[in-house]
Scaffold this motif. Structure first.
Motif, PDB file in Angstrom:
ATOM      1  N   PHE A 469       0.807  -1.224   0.000  1.00 17.71           N
ATOM      2  CA  PHE A 469       0.000   0.000   0.000  1.00 17.71           C
ATOM      3  C   PHE A 469       0.837   1.269   0.000  1.00 17.71           C
ATOM      4  CE2 PHE A 469      -1.630   3.309   2.937  1.00 17.71           C
ATOM      5  CZ  PHE A 469      -2.725   3.761   2.214  1.00 17.71           C
ATOM      6  N   ALA A 470       1.881   1.277   0.792  1.00 15.64           N
ATOM      7  CA  ALA A 470       2.523   2.540   1.165  1.00 15.64           C
ATOM      8  C   ALA A 470       3.339   3.161   0.035  1.00 15.64           C
ATOM      9  CB  ALA A 470       3.418   2.318   2.382  1.00 15.64           C
ATOM     10  N   ARG A 471       3.149   4.484  -0.125  1.00 12.69           N
ATOM     11  CA  ARG A 471       4.015   5.331  -0.930  1.00 12.69           C
ATOM     12  C   ARG A 471       4.509   6.431   0.015  1.00 12.69           C
ATOM     13  NH1 ARG A 471       1.143   8.050  -4.389  1.00 12.69           N
ATOM     14  NH2 ARG A 471      -0.915   7.334  -3.703  1.00 12.69           N
ATOM     15  N   ASP A 472       5.730   6.275   0.455  1.00 13.00           N
ATOM     16  CA  ASP A 472       6.264   7.115   1.526  1.00 13.00           C
ATOM     17  C   ASP A 472       6.142   8.597   1.172  1.00 13.00           C
ATOM     18  OD1 ASP A 472       7.534   7.736   3.938  1.00 13.00           O
ATOM     19  OD2 ASP A 472       9.515   7.725   3.011  1.00 13.00           O
ATOM     20  N   GLY A 473       5.527   9.338   2.091  1.00 14.72           N
ATOM     21  CA  GLY A 473       5.370  10.769   1.887  1.00 14.72           C
ATOM     22  C   GLY A 473       4.213  11.140   0.985  1.00 14.72           C
ATOM     23  N   GLU A 474       3.526  10.129   0.432  1.00 11.02           N
ATOM     24  CA  GLU A 474       2.391  10.399  -0.449  1.00 11.02           C
ATOM     25  C   GLU A 474       1.059   9.938   0.146  1.00 11.02           C
ATOM     26  OE1 GLU A 474       2.996   9.254  -4.529  1.00 11.02           O
ATOM     27  OE2 GLU A 474       5.173   9.468  -4.326  1.00 11.02           O
ATOM     28  N   ASN A 475       1.034   8.694   0.670  1.00 15.12           N
ATOM     29  CA  ASN A 475      -0.181   8.235   1.345  1.00 15.12           C
ATOM     30  C   ASN A 475       0.102   7.659   2.729  1.00 15.12           C
ATOM     31  OD1 ASN A 475       0.910   5.717   0.855  1.00 15.12           O
ATOM     32  ND2 ASN A 475      -0.737   5.008  -0.489  1.00 15.12           N
ATOM     33  N   SER A 476       1.373   7.736   3.133  1.00 15.43           N
ATOM     34  CA  SER A 476       1.807   7.165   4.414  1.00 15.43           C
ATOM     35  C   SER A 476       3.234   7.631   4.684  1.00 15.43           C
ATOM     36  CB  SER A 476       1.750   5.634   4.357  1.00 15.43           C
ATOM     37  OG  SER A 476       2.527   5.178   3.259  1.00 15.43           O
ATOM     38  N   PHE A 477       3.739   7.229   5.853  1.00 17.28           N
ATOM     39  CA  PHE A 477       5.136   7.492   6.198  1.00 17.28           C
ATOM     40  C   PHE A 477       5.777   6.170   6.598  1.00 17.28           C
ATOM     41  CE2 PHE A 477       2.852  11.440   7.189  1.00 17.28           C
ATOM     42  CZ  PHE A 477       3.587  12.353   6.448  1.00 17.28           C
ATOM     43  N   LEU A 478       6.874   5.826   5.936  1.00 16.31           N
ATOM     44  CA  LEU A 478       7.543   4.572   6.213  1.00 16.31           C
ATOM     45  C   LEU A 478       8.726   4.783   7.151  1.00 16.31           C
ATOM     46  CD1 LEU A 478       7.582   2.791   2.732  1.00 16.31           C
ATOM     47  CD2 LEU A 478       6.243   2.173   4.752  1.00 16.31           C
ATOM     48  N   LEU A 479       8.905   3.830   8.058  1.00 12.74           N
ATOM     49  CA  LEU A 479      10.009   3.878   9.009  1.00 12.74           C
ATOM     50  C   LEU A 479      11.176   3.043   8.501  1.00 12.74           C
ATOM     51  CD1 LEU A 479       7.899   3.454  12.247  1.00 12.74           C
ATOM     52  CD2 LEU A 479       9.134   5.509  11.532  1.00 12.74           C
ATOM     53  N   PRO A 480      12.399   3.461   8.791  1.00 11.81           N
ATOM     54  CA  PRO A 480      13.557   2.667   8.367  1.00 11.81           C
ATOM     55  C   PRO A 480      13.594   1.340   9.102  1.00 11.81           C
ATOM     56  CG  PRO A 480      14.240   4.438   9.831  1.00 11.81           C
ATOM     57  CD  PRO A 480      12.790   4.670   9.519  1.00 11.81           C
ATOM     58  N   LEU A 481      14.072   0.324   8.393  1.00 12.55           N
ATOM     59  CA  LEU A 481      14.108  -1.030   8.924  1.00 12.55           C
ATOM     60  C   LEU A 481      15.544  -1.416   9.232  1.00 12.55           C
ATOM     61  CD1 LEU A 481      11.906  -3.188   9.397  1.00 12.55           C
ATOM     62  CD2 LEU A 481      12.468  -4.117   7.156  1.00 12.55           C
ATOM     63  N   ALA A 482      15.770  -1.924  10.436  1.00 10.08           N
ATOM     64  CA  ALA A 482      17.104  -2.376  10.826  1.00 10.08           C
ATOM     65  C   ALA A 482      17.472  -3.652  10.074  1.00 10.08           C
ATOM     66  CB  ALA A 482      17.157  -2.615  12.329  1.00 10.08           C
ATOM     67  N   GLU A 483      18.760  -3.971  10.067  1.00 11.64           N
ATOM     68  CA  GLU A 483      19.207  -5.230   9.463  1.00 11.64           C
ATOM     69  C   GLU A 483      18.524  -6.406  10.163  1.00 11.64           C
ATOM     70  OE1 GLU A 483      21.191  -5.974   6.949  1.00 11.64           O
ATOM     71  OE2 GLU A 483      21.494  -3.866   6.417  1.00 11.64           O
ATOM     72  N   LEU A 484      18.051  -7.372   9.372  1.00 11.32           N
ATOM     73  CA  LEU A 484      17.270  -8.472   9.910  1.00 11.32           C
ATOM     74  C   LEU A 484      18.045  -9.272  10.961  1.00 11.32           C
ATOM     75  CD1 LEU A 484      14.497  -9.789   9.625  1.00 11.32           C
ATOM     76  CD2 LEU A 484      15.457 -11.318   7.898  1.00 11.32           C
ATOM     77  N   ASN A 485      19.360  -9.405  10.761  1.00 12.42           N
ATOM     78  CA  ASN A 485      20.164 -10.220  11.665  1.00 12.42           C
ATOM     79  C   ASN A 485      20.786  -9.427  12.812  1.00 12.42           C
ATOM     80  OD1 ASN A 485      19.692 -12.572  10.130  1.00 12.42           O
ATOM     81  ND2 ASN A 485      21.325 -11.997   8.698  1.00 12.42           N
ATOM     82  N   ALA A 486      20.464  -8.163  12.928  1.00 11.09           N
ATOM     83  CA  ALA A 486      21.003  -7.349  14.018  1.00 11.09           C
ATOM     84  C   ALA A 486      20.385  -7.786  15.345  1.00 11.09           C
ATOM     85  CB  ALA A 486      20.710  -5.875  13.764  1.00 11.09           C
ATOM     86  N   ALA A 487      21.081  -7.474  16.433  1.00  9.03           N
ATOM     87  CA  ALA A 487      20.562  -7.778  17.768  1.00  9.03           C
ATOM     88  C   ALA A 487      19.297  -6.955  18.007  1.00  9.03           C
ATOM     89  CB  ALA A 487      21.609  -7.458  18.826  1.00  9.03           C
ATOM     90  N   GLU A 488      18.404  -7.489  18.837  1.00  8.12           N
ATOM     91  CA  GLU A 488      17.126  -6.819  19.067  1.00  8.12           C
ATOM     92  C   GLU A 488      17.316  -5.417  19.636  1.00  8.12           C
ATOM     93  OE1 GLU A 488      14.294  -9.159  21.207  1.00  8.12           O
ATOM     94  OE2 GLU A 488      13.848 -10.406  19.447  1.00  8.12           O
ATOM     95  N   ASN A 489      18.280  -5.244  20.518  1.00  5.67           N
ATOM     96  CA  ASN A 489      18.534  -3.913  21.080  1.00  5.67           C
ATOM     97  C   ASN A 489      18.923  -2.920  19.989  1.00  5.67           C
ATOM     98  OD1 ASN A 489      17.872  -4.070  23.752  1.00  5.67           O
ATOM     99  ND2 ASN A 489      19.917  -4.703  24.426  1.00  5.67           N
ATOM    100  N   GLU A 490      19.761  -3.380  19.070  1.00  8.00           N
ATOM    101  CA  GLU A 490      20.173  -2.510  17.964  1.00  8.00           C
ATOM    102  C   GLU A 490      18.977  -2.156  17.086  1.00  8.00           C
ATOM    103  OE1 GLU A 490      23.499  -3.929  15.685  1.00  8.00           O
ATOM    104  OE2 GLU A 490      24.430  -4.840  17.457  1.00  8.00           O
TER     105      GLU A 490
END
Length: 550
Positions: A469-490
């Motif tokens: 659905f999302a088009r960042d800045g057009e119909n929603s705002f997307l958040l940056p995604l951390a690296e999948l294998n990073a530690a949960e705290n990171e």
């Protein structure tokens, strides 16, 4: 009988007779047979069945005490209360029949919900809480998702076997049996017996939807317990083993359903891929396609907002939105004594309360958060709501910590009683809908769909339905995604920073300094969410890709 299964003539393209089994349905605020998103989804599905005149019957359990009533203790922390529910609008069918649980007969009564009552498919609700049963048997249908393992197993038998047997008692021809999640898995063994233990015949008639993109969330129990509970019907222990569904002396509900179904689906494109990665290496499973969840527009959308949108009347749209915010803020004031400002930017986090959904992520960098919610020039108002599972003490602790950490902020509130009514008020009365699950653990996440229908813009991790659905800045705002294998705290540090950055750098300046541009995004969200994420599309797709696909 006081009910009519042929209440409407099915549309020709939806004539195949199907039955939809779900442990919970959120059909109306007055009928407390749901806990969260699974029920919201099932409820919207049944509403679209009615609107499209599909040949579908819904089957569930009548929970005597519902899920629970969420209230507050004297110190304002969450309290779970259990009160018996009574419903004058459910018709006693007069149908009572036995099923076997733990090698004993348990009597089941069926109640009927007329399609006209709430605008749904014909619905049947099963109960064991009747005088014909002993006390223990009566408690099977007391509490949705009972914390006792044996009771949970008995509830699965009630839904699956009880629902399957009800259809036979009704003499209702059923071509497709649809399991919404694995809770009703004993249906597969009921059908196995019904079709002369011909597994291929079962596969012709059974379809399955999986909702849980994490192994730990897919229910499984020891083989010995399930066998003693009569989970497998008349099969002997050896015959159960011969079915090839036992691994390490345990039976996984999802994997077993995948092995008995003709076709199965995940509930978003992301989840379809994840589900294939999770289960695809197992022998004998059905194909897993993706049919993205969606929500019923007739029920969820505010008609005045949509009339203003269609008329391109910005003044009317903004006036209605302000009115809806004031209605929400009346609820906030009633519950918390805090009076919020309908002209201030308002962000909501509201959904089923679970650890992986990270309700408190926005508080992780607390000083930055505090600055935003105490800025008198361009204030941010934040409201939370959601029901934790009553024995999920970690989630309850997070809920209570939100109350404690924000109690001195006049711009923040935590609400109790997150059910259909409050959910609708929050979606209609907010500007930003925050969605912060740990990727990729949100299978779909439909709350943002109904928020968008009401001019509320998603600020979201790109999980579940959002990438479709999302088009960042057009119909929603997307958040940056951390690296999948990073530690949960990171991950938490980076993604919490992303929330605050988006608010500070983009959303707050747009709302206060460029209201026309913010309004354009709000309107784009309303336009783009339908019809793709309206449940008429979903209900149609189930017929085209699962019920009628051979």
């Amino acid at each position: 009988m006081a009910f009519d299964l042929n209440y409407y003539t099915p549309a020709p393209e939806f004539a195949t007779p199907a039955a939809y089994f779900s442990m919970e349905f959120a059909l109306d605020q007055a009928l407390k047979t749901y806990s969260g998103g699974l029920g919201f989804l099932a409820g919207s599905h049944m509403r679209s069945v009615y609107e499209l005149k599909q040949n579908v019957i819904g089957i569930s359990i009548l929970w005597s005490y519902g899920y629970y009533d969420q209230s507050r203790s004297d110190d304002q922390t969450m309290r779970a209360e259990f009160h018996r529910k009574h419903y004058s609008f459910l018709q006693d069918t007069g149908i009572t029949f036995p099923i076997t649980i733990h090698e004993a007969q348990v009597q089941v009564r069926a109640l009927y919900l007329d399609p006209e009552t709430f605008g749904t498919a014909p619905m049947f609700f099963l109960t064991t809480d009747i005088p014909e049963n002993d006390h223990l048997s009566r408690t099977i249908s007391h509490h949705l998702y009972d914390g006792d393992t044996a009771t949970r197993v008995a509830q699965s038998i009630l839904l699956g076997v009880g629902g399957g047997k009800l259809l036979d008692v009704l003499n209702r021809e059923t071509e497709v049996y649809h399991l919404n999640e694995g809770h009703g898995l004993p249906l597969a063994f009921f059908l196995h017996e019904k079709f002369g233990r011909d597994r291929a015949k079962v596969r012709e008639h059974l379809v399955f939807t999986t909702h849980t993109p994490e192994l730990a969330g897919n229910e499984e129990h020891p083989l010995e317990l399930l066998y003693k509970m009569s989970f497998f019907g008349r099969l002997t222990l050896g015959e159960v083993r011969d079915l090839g569904i036992v691994e390490n002396e345990r039976v996984n509900y999802t994997l077993t359903a995948l092995r008995f179904a003709r076709i199965s689906n995940g509930v978003s494109k992301v989840h379809g891929k994840v589900a294939n990665e999770m289960w695809g290496h197992n022998e004998g499973i059905s194909p897993i396609i993706a049919i993205t969840n969606s929500q019923n527009g007739t029920y969820w959308r505010d008609e005045q907002l949509h009339k203003a949108l269609e008329a391109n009347n910005d003044e009317a749209l903004l006036a209605r939105k302000r009115e809806l915010k004031k209605r929400l803020f009346d609820i906030v004031a009633d519950q918390t004594g805090k009076l919020l400002d309908p002209d201030a930017l308002t962000l909501v986090w509201a959904r089923r309360f679970a650890g992986y959904k990270r309700a408190d992520l926005i508080l992780r960098h607390f000083e930055r958060f505090q600055k935003l919610v105490t800025d008198t020039g361009r204030p941010l108002q934040v409201i939370w709501a959601g029901k934790p599972y009553p024995k999920d003490f970690g989630a309850i602790a997070v809920f209570n910590s939100l109350i404690e950490k924000t109690k001195n902020f006049n711009t923040c509130a935590v609400l109790t009683g997150y059910e259909l009514g409050l959910s609708a008020a929050m979606k209609k009365g907010s500007d930003i809908w925050l969605n912060t699950p740990r990727f990729p653990r949100e299978a779909s996440g439909t709350s943002g769909m109904t928020a968008a229908m009401n001019g509320c813009i998603s600020l979201s991790i790109p999980d579940g339905w959002i990438p479709e659905f999302a088009r960042d800045g057009e119909n929603s705002f997307l958040l940056p995604l951390a690296e999948l294998n990073a530690a949960e705290n990171e991950k938490d540090d980076l993604e919490a920073t992303g929330i605050l950055d988006a608010l500070e750098n983009d959303i707050i300046p747009l709302y206060y300094d460029q209201p026309a541009k913010f309004l354009a995004i709000r309107k784009a969200a309303m336009r783009d969410v339908e019809p793709e994420f309206e449940s008429g599309r979903m209900a149609t797709e189930y017929y085209q890709r699962m019920y009628d696909a051979k």
